[in-house]
Design a protein around this motif. Sequence first.
Motif, PDB file in Angstrom:
ATOM      1  N   PHE A 133     -61.557  25.795 -31.186  1.00  0.00           N
ATOM      2  CA  PHE A 133     -61.222  26.118 -29.789  1.00  0.00           C
ATOM      3  C   PHE A 133     -61.284  25.862 -28.784  1.00  0.00           C
ATOM      4  N   ALA A 134     -61.414  23.974 -28.456  1.00  0.00           N
ATOM      5  CA  ALA A 134     -61.276  23.214 -27.416  1.00  0.00           C
ATOM      6  C   ALA A 134     -59.392  23.212 -28.411  1.00  0.00           C
ATOM      7  N   GLN A 145     -58.083  26.865 -25.829  1.00  0.00           N
ATOM      8  CA  GLN A 145     -58.254  26.685 -24.839  1.00  0.00           C
ATOM      9  C   GLN A 145     -57.432  25.808 -23.989  1.00  0.00           C
ATOM     10  N   ALA A 146     -56.705  24.799 -24.793  1.00  0.00           N
ATOM     11  CA  ALA A 146     -55.579  23.572 -24.123  1.00  0.00           C
ATOM     12  C   ALA A 146     -54.383  24.142 -24.715  1.00  0.00           C
ATOM     13  N   TYR A 201     -53.673  25.508 -29.962  1.00  0.00           N
ATOM     14  CA  TYR A 201     -54.160  25.779 -31.623  1.00  0.00           C
ATOM     15  C   TYR A 201     -53.365  26.754 -32.674  1.00  0.00           C
TER      16      TYR A 201
END
Length: 57
Positions: free
Chosen positions: A17-18, A21-22, A25
């Motif tokens: 998930f991080a 968001q960054a 992915y």
Amino acid sequence: MQRTAVEQVLRDIDAAFARLQAGAYGMCQGCGKPIPVERLEILPHARCCVPCEHRAD
């Protein structure tokens, strides 16, 4: 043992998930190339492509 494995998977999902968001992915953390969609369908929290995963073992 099983609790530890479940906790690790949850950490891996949080990390995915991080990365989402960054904007990172789906990119291999080993070689920087895109992780094939087929791998992400099987293992959505994958950090690396298969070749890089095998090199890490």
